[in-house]
Motif scaffolding. Structure first.
Motif, PDB file in Angstrom:
ATOM      1  N   ASN A  55      -9.679 -22.125 -35.231  1.00  0.00           N
ATOM      2  CA  ASN A  55      -9.344 -21.466 -34.322  1.00  0.00           C
ATOM      3  C   ASN A  55      -8.148 -20.556 -34.394  1.00  0.00           C
ATOM      4  OD1 ASN A  55      -7.287 -23.019 -32.600  1.00  0.00           O
ATOM      5  ND2 ASN A  55      -8.900 -24.548 -32.830  1.00  0.00           N
ATOM      6  N   LEU A  56      -8.082 -19.506 -33.801  1.00  0.00           N
ATOM      7  CA  LEU A  56      -6.958 -18.482 -34.017  1.00  0.00           C
ATOM      8  C   LEU A  56      -5.944 -18.880 -32.573  1.00  0.00           C
ATOM      9  CD1 LEU A  56      -5.559 -16.284 -35.538  1.00  0.00           C
ATOM     10  CD2 LEU A  56      -6.746 -14.828 -34.059  1.00  0.00           C
ATOM     11  N   THR A  57      -4.841 -19.285 -32.844  1.00  0.00           N
ATOM     12  CA  THR A  57      -3.668 -19.455 -31.659  1.00  0.00           C
ATOM     13  C   THR A  57      -2.654 -18.189 -31.773  1.00  0.00           C
ATOM     14  OG1 THR A  57      -2.432 -21.021 -33.000  1.00  0.00           O
ATOM     15  CG2 THR A  57      -4.035 -21.912 -31.546  1.00  0.00           C
ATOM     16  N   SER A  58      -2.599 -17.284 -32.631  1.00  0.00           N
ATOM     17  CA  SER A  58      -1.620 -16.328 -32.936  1.00  0.00           C
ATOM     18  C   SER A  58      -2.184 -15.003 -32.163  1.00  0.00           C
ATOM     19  CB  SER A  58      -1.457 -16.294 -34.422  1.00  0.00           C
ATOM     20  OG  SER A  58      -0.539 -15.133 -34.759  1.00  0.00           O
ATOM     21  N   ASP A  59      -1.223 -14.396 -31.806  1.00  0.00           N
ATOM     22  CA  ASP A  59      -1.409 -12.701 -31.184  1.00  0.00           C
ATOM     23  C   ASP A  59      -1.353 -11.998 -32.473  1.00  0.00           C
ATOM     24  OD1 ASP A  59      -1.808 -10.742 -29.893  1.00  0.00           O
ATOM     25  OD2 ASP A  59       0.259 -10.616 -28.850  1.00  0.00           O
ATOM     26  N   THR A  60      -2.736 -11.353 -32.545  1.00  0.00           N
ATOM     27  CA  THR A  60      -2.763 -10.440 -33.774  1.00  0.00           C
ATOM     28  C   THR A  60      -2.573  -8.724 -33.360  1.00  0.00           C
ATOM     29  OG1 THR A  60      -5.073 -10.651 -33.717  1.00  0.00           O
ATOM     30  CG2 THR A  60      -3.821 -11.968 -35.238  1.00  0.00           C
ATOM     31  N   SER A  61      -2.335  -8.593 -32.107  1.00  0.00           N
ATOM     32  CA  SER A  61      -2.611  -7.501 -31.550  1.00  0.00           C
ATOM     33  C   SER A  61      -1.309  -6.631 -31.845  1.00  0.00           C
ATOM     34  CB  SER A  61      -2.559  -7.327 -30.063  1.00  0.00           C
ATOM     35  OG  SER A  61      -1.502  -8.059 -29.441  1.00  0.00           O
ATOM     36  N   LYS A  62      -0.401  -6.973 -32.275  1.00  0.00           N
ATOM     37  CA  LYS A  62       0.866  -6.208 -32.706  1.00  0.00           C
ATOM     38  C   LYS A  62       1.032  -6.064 -34.266  1.00  0.00           C
ATOM     39  CE  LYS A  62       3.524  -7.422 -28.461  1.00  0.00           C
ATOM     40  NZ  LYS A  62       4.820  -8.112 -28.090  1.00  0.00           N
ATOM     41  N   LEU A  63       0.068  -6.497 -35.080  1.00  0.00           N
ATOM     42  CA  LEU A  63       0.192  -6.339 -36.524  1.00  0.00           C
ATOM     43  C   LEU A  63      -0.217  -4.994 -36.814  1.00  0.00           C
ATOM     44  CD1 LEU A  63      -1.801  -9.429 -38.171  1.00  0.00           C
ATOM     45  CD2 LEU A  63       0.591  -8.669 -38.316  1.00  0.00           C
ATOM     46  N   GLU A  64       0.766  -4.451 -37.838  1.00  0.00           N
ATOM     47  CA  GLU A  64       0.580  -3.060 -38.294  1.00  0.00           C
ATOM     48  C   GLU A  64       0.109  -3.183 -39.555  1.00  0.00           C
ATOM     49  OE1 GLU A  64       3.881  -0.694 -37.154  1.00  0.00           O
ATOM     50  OE2 GLU A  64       3.769  -0.785 -34.992  1.00  0.00           O
ATOM     51  N   PHE A  65      -0.515  -2.315 -40.099  1.00  0.00           N
ATOM     52  CA  PHE A  65      -1.235  -2.352 -41.621  1.00  0.00           C
ATOM     53  C   PHE A  65      -0.716  -0.923 -42.073  1.00  0.00           C
ATOM     54  CE2 PHE A  65      -4.045  -5.049 -39.247  1.00  0.00           C
ATOM     55  CZ  PHE A  65      -3.755  -6.273 -39.950  1.00  0.00           C
ATOM     56  N   THR A  66       0.672  -0.435 -41.826  1.00  0.00           N
ATOM     57  CA  THR A  66       0.842   1.042 -42.604  1.00  0.00           C
ATOM     58  C   THR A  66       0.872   0.918 -43.823  1.00  0.00           C
ATOM     59  OG1 THR A  66       2.632   0.818 -40.619  1.00  0.00           O
ATOM     60  CG2 THR A  66       3.074   2.443 -42.270  1.00  0.00           C
ATOM     61  N   ASN A  67       0.379   2.039 -44.475  1.00  0.00           N
ATOM     62  CA  ASN A  67       0.372   2.747 -45.997  1.00  0.00           C
ATOM     63  C   ASN A  67      -0.614   1.350 -46.423  1.00  0.00           C
ATOM     64  OD1 ASN A  67       2.018   4.936 -45.366  1.00  0.00           O
ATOM     65  ND2 ASN A  67       3.790   3.473 -45.667  1.00  0.00           N
ATOM     66  N   SER A  68      -1.513   1.035 -45.882  1.00  0.00           N
ATOM     67  CA  SER A  68      -2.530   0.187 -46.577  1.00  0.00           C
ATOM     68  C   SER A  68      -3.942   0.510 -46.349  1.00  0.00           C
ATOM     69  CB  SER A  68      -2.179  -1.280 -46.031  1.00  0.00           C
ATOM     70  OG  SER A  68      -2.912  -1.674 -44.768  1.00  0.00           O
ATOM     71  N   PRO A  69      -5.107  -0.040 -47.010  1.00  0.00           N
ATOM     72  CA  PRO A  69      -6.193   0.243 -46.712  1.00  0.00           C
ATOM     73  C   PRO A  69      -6.913  -0.387 -45.557  1.00  0.00           C
ATOM     74  CG  PRO A  69      -6.011  -1.320 -48.765  1.00  0.00           C
ATOM     75  CD  PRO A  69      -4.853  -0.923 -48.246  1.00  0.00           C
TER      76      PRO A  69
END
Length: 460
Positions: free
Chosen positions: A67-81
């Protein structure tokens, strides 16, 4: 009573299963020139499955019993596919992670087991695909996009440049040593590497290869491979040491050893640096089958001799600005130095764990001094022992006049205009003139010179 016992048993089994579920405690993203990397921090080992889907492009990762306990909402994937990350829980206790993609990629994944203070990790690499010359596609790992950036010298010449590969240690997932105030080794050594690049760029006759040109991790074997692909004449890996005792201090230089380490501290340092792939996130399943045999080859002797010669020059220059932790070039089995045909050194610029040295290492002025010292040592070696087809070899033979120097008509005296990065000792060495003669001929009491100043160089 029987029903109550069964219900209680089911409840206990459910609680036990829930307690054993692995947690995804953090998700991190790194962008490199040829791929994107996502790292999942885990509370324990897991099983996972990758599924690639089209229309639209997606990568699905199913992690069993997690299960996921981390907040992923602020992840940024700049210059990536990668355009977005989504997640949901599947029936049966699996965690589904979905990456929405904007381009075709090749995906690889591997698990790194917990080691020391490091947690278990799931590493997922998204390898860029680029157009090949034949009209098809290939992964950037084997195409030009994945190659290190090469900076050309400022002037053209019919003689080839000496190629210097500059490797800033650690990077990305691997911060290296961490000093007081959370000063990270990867950031300090990258800034020194950039300043070293600038110094080589100022001089005619050099090309620079940056092995790591940003905040991402490069595997130890790949660092060597990138230098070889660029046909480097010399490889220098820059680091900042750490020790449990904060009083440890001083800079040092290390070369490869074909046998044992020359000291206990060299052996410990090599072990620590060789474990960087465990931190940086590199699959260790591929064993290096070639090096064990190649290190016994006679060609390695010449490479090591050159490494030790450059190392001696470096120590002489570094000793002018810092205390030397060891006054000789130490040797040990550093994986990053195991190129059989490229002279290679690992430079420890100081102890980042020492409060005094850490405060110096993070300043621009000291970084510049350290870069200058490393440059002077390498430059002196290549002016004394240049590869035969290079600009420096032509200068040494007298075929051409060095950049910045011209002969005065009717005289054996040469005039030289001081450029950025020049030192009086470096000019004396370049023209094979004793420093005292150069000072006397120009009525200089010391070694202070300024950019644009004209000095006279007597015949050697």
């Amino acid at each position: 009573m029987k029903r109550i016992s069964s219900a209680l048993l089911c409840g206990l089994l459910f609680i036990a299963a829930t307690a054993q579920a692995a947690e995804v405690r953090d998700v991190r993203f790194w962008r490199a020139p040829d791929h994107s990397r996502v790292v999942f921090d885990l509370s324990g080992p897991v099983e996972h499955e990758l599924i690639t889907l089209d229309n639209p492009r997606r990568l699905v990762i199913d992690i069993k019993g997690a299960n996921l306990t981390s907040d992923t909402s602020k992840l940024e994937f700049t210059n990536s596919p990668i355009t977005r990350l989504r997640h949901a829980e599947k029936p049966g206790g699996a965690l589904r992670i979905v990456f929405d993609l904007s381009d075709d990629v090749q995906v690889r994944s591997f698990l790194l087991t917990a080691s020391g203070e490091l947690r278990d990790r799931l590493v997922v690499d998204f390898l860029d695909k680029v157009e090949s010359s034949g009209g098809g596609t290939s992964t950037a790992a084997s195409a030009t996009k994945g190659a290190p950036r090469v900076t050309k010298s400022l002037q053209n010449s019919s003689h080839r440049d000496v190629v210097i590969a500059i490797d800033a240690g650690h990077g990305g997932e691997d911060p290296g040593a961490i000093g007081p105030g959370r000063v990270k080794e990867k950031e300090v050594v990258y800034k020194i590497a950039l300043r070293l690049k600038e110094r080589f760029e100022r001089k005619k006759g050099y090309r620079v290869v940056m092995i790591r040109d940003g905040d991402y991790y490069v595997g130890l074997a790949k660092r060597r491979d990138l230098a070889r692909k660029a046909q480097a004449d010399f490889f220098v890996s820059i680091h900042a040491d750490a020790f449990t005792n904060p009083s440890a201090n001083g800079s040092s230089v290390y070369a490869l050893s074909k046998s044992g380490a020359t000291s206990a501290s060299a052996r410990i340092l090599a072990q620590r640096e060789n474990e960087a792939d465990l931190v940086g996130g590199v699959s260790l399943s591929d064993k290096d089958q070639v090096l064990a045999g190649v290190l016994t080859d006679l060609s390695m002797t010449a490479t090591l001799d050159a490494s030790l010669s450059v190392g001696g020059q470096l120590l002489g220059e570094m000793g002018k600005i810092s205390r030397l932790h060891s006054k000789r070039v130490e040797q040990a089995g550093f994986a990053v130095l195991k190129s059989p045909d490229i002279p290679s050194l690992l430079v420890e610029t100081g102890f980042i764990s020492n409060p005094h040295e850490s405060s110096k290492l993070k300043t621009s002025s000291y970084q510049g001094k350290m870069a200058q010292a490393i440059y002077e040592g390498i430059d002196r070696y290549f002016r004394e022992s240049p590869p035969p087809d290079t600009y420096f070899a032509a200068v040494k033979r007298g075929d051409i006049t060095p950049a910045g120097g011209r002969s005065t008509p009717g005289s054996s005296v040469r005039e030289y205009v001081i450029a950025n990065g020049d030192t009086l000792s470096g000019i004396a060495h370049r023209y094979n003139v004793p420093l005292r003669d150069l000072q006397r001929h120009n009525q200089l009491s010391g070694s202070d010179i300024r950019v644009g100043q004209k000095i006279k160089i007597p015949a050697s």
